[in-house]
Design a protein around this motif. Sequence first.
Motif, short mmCIF file in Angstrom:
data_model
loop_
_atom_site.label_atom_id
_atom_site.label_comp_id
_atom_site.label_asym_id
_atom_site.label_seq_id
_atom_site.Cartn_x
_atom_site.Cartn_y
_atom_site.Cartn_z
N GLY A 183 0.87 -1.22 -0.08
CA GLY A 183 0.02 -0.07 -0.08
C GLY A 183 0.74 1.29 -0.01
N CYS A 184 2.05 1.18 -0.25
CA CYS A 184 2.92 2.54 -0.32
C CYS A 184 2.64 3.05 -1.57
N ASN A 185 2.50 4.38 -1.82
CA ASN A 185 2.50 5.09 -3.15
C ASN A 185 3.97 5.18 -3.29
N SER A 186 4.18 5.72 -4.56
CA SER A 186 5.37 5.86 -5.20
C SER A 186 6.37 6.62 -4.22
N TRP A 187 5.68 7.88 -3.78
CA TRP A 187 6.64 8.73 -2.80
C TRP A 187 6.95 8.16 -1.68
N GLN A 188 6.07 7.18 -0.94
CA GLN A 188 6.49 6.46 0.27
C GLN A 188 7.73 5.57 -0.02
N THR A 189 7.30 4.97 -1.35
CA THR A 189 8.36 3.90 -1.62
C THR A 189 9.81 4.62 -1.86
N LEU A 190 9.65 5.60 -2.35
CA LEU A 190 11.19 6.60 -2.37
C LEU A 190 11.83 6.85 -1.08
N THR A 191 10.80 7.42 -0.30
CA THR A 191 11.41 7.89 0.98
C THR A 191 11.67 6.94 1.80
N LYS A 192 10.80 5.69 1.78
CA LYS A 192 10.91 4.33 3.07
C LYS A 192 11.90 3.31 2.55
N ILE A 193 11.85 2.95 1.20
CA ILE A 193 12.29 1.95 0.68
C ILE A 193 13.66 2.52 -0.06
#
Lengths: 285, 310
Positions: A184-194
């Motif tokens: 459920g991560c959006n692309s921005w969360q993928t960038l910052t968290k992963i």
Amino acid sequence: MGMKEQKTVGTVLKYVVLIAVGIVMVYPLLWMIGATFKTNNEMFAGAGFIPANPTLDGWKDAMKNYGGDLNIWTSMINTYKYVIPKVIFTVLSATITAYGFGRFNFKGKGILFALMLSMLFLPQVVLNVPQYIMYNKFGWIDSPWYAPIVMPALFATESYFVFMLVQFMRNIPRDLDEAAAIDGCNSWQTLTKIIMPMLKPAMVSAALFQFMWSSNDFMGPLLYVTTQSRKPAALFVKLSMDADTGFAWNRVLAVSLISIAPSLIVFFCAQNQFIDGVTAGAVKG
Amino acid sequence: MGNQGYQTAPAGALPRRKGKFAKFVEQNIGFIYIIPWIIGFLVFKVYPFGSSLVYSFTDFNLFKGIKEVGVMNYVDIFTDKKITTALITTVKYAFMTVPLKLIAALFIAYILNFKIKCLNLFRTAYYIPSILGGSVAIAVLWKALFRDEGLINTMLGYIGIQGPSWLSDTSYAIWIICLLRIWQFGSAMVLFLAALKGVPVDLYEAATIDGAGKWRQFFTITIPLITPVIFYNLITQIVQAFQEFNGPYIITQGGPRNSTTLVAMLVYNYGFKLNEMGMASAIAWVMFIAVGILSVLAFISQKYWVYYSD
């Protein structure tokens, strides 16, 4: 000569070459450090770097100003007033741009990526005059927050860093992004968290290089900083050289040494990141 | 997933009904991330680049504006001896520094690639000049080394040689400026070293069994396998060499008798000292075209000598 002797001679020869070249590389800097503690009479009397009669005169004089309201310390503060924002902006904007190029497909990506890389071959000299005219229209010349030096960094204008980060990003498995999306991560969360946590070493490398390059930058401040009290260390060293060359070398060299001390310290603390960073762009990928 | 952003894959997790715009955004999300770069590219690169070409056909002056339009700047460039000399000096500078720098870098990297003790110590020592070499402080140091009574002449004095006036003799000054750049071979060396480490050891073993000597192995195995890095170094060094400014500006001020005036300095002098920004733009464009031709030639020559394994 037998094989074994030949091999030993070869090994000795290699070390002789390495040490000789090493001396050529490092001795000027060692001499410079020693010279700041010499008297001006002793300065060029011998080639050794250890002062015969150590004196702090050079260092004491280096603290003085040249009649204006600028000394080595205020000029150092001025330098980092634009170096630090420039480093932060560069790393963030280059990471975001690299994420866009490295992780997604969209129309025109191939052409845009090629254009981005082609900027590596566009010499800054071609841009200096028209950029100056443009910044002049913007009212950015001599801005108190060094706009002409800092602002372009917000827009990932240095392709070298984008390219370097794209190359590093290739080594981060795409499965991770996909797993994050399923969670459920959006692309921005993928960038910052992963991505960002895994990309940290590369981001540190980019930051270190930008720190060095923008601390060394001379042309930028020469063009865009005119108020005496806003001048950075690069200009202060030049000022000091123009004022003192020929009679107060210990002072000029002490000023010079202070101006590069932060870069030297950063380099010694993080040399492996430099090597990793410089090799990432060209060798991998 | 084809041409779409692959984030669309787990569509089930997303809200069901979406507007056209939201869908468009979703499919082109990558584009959105590069928007800042596109803005910067247009504002800080494309516009100045284009306007510089326009200015180059005018006599634009920051205070007086444009009074004349035409190719007069370009005519001047190729007829004014001062400018042609600077162009030739810059080409010479590039052709002297780039090969020497790359040879030094490859030679040292080659030695370091043998099982050398204290590898990191050596690598650090060789790399320091690359980190600091571009600074004003090092240019000042260079002046201290090569002035008439400088460190180099003091050392030469020990062995009974009366050193020349390095910085005020037209036949030496440009070499001192070149030397400052060659001294910074460390960054190219680090790249070569990484490339050399990537050459598979079994290739050397096979060649040794076939009776190929070290030299032969170097030219038939090592060099071909690292040509991509040689190419990368070559291109980046050429582009950098044509831009050199700090060295001549600080150490020699372009002298003696303009023997170290490189193009970047000339652009600075015309654009920012004389305020003849049209002329400065034209000189910069001539240099850009020279760099462009060299880069294109290098890219074309690639297929004859650069070996890409994949």
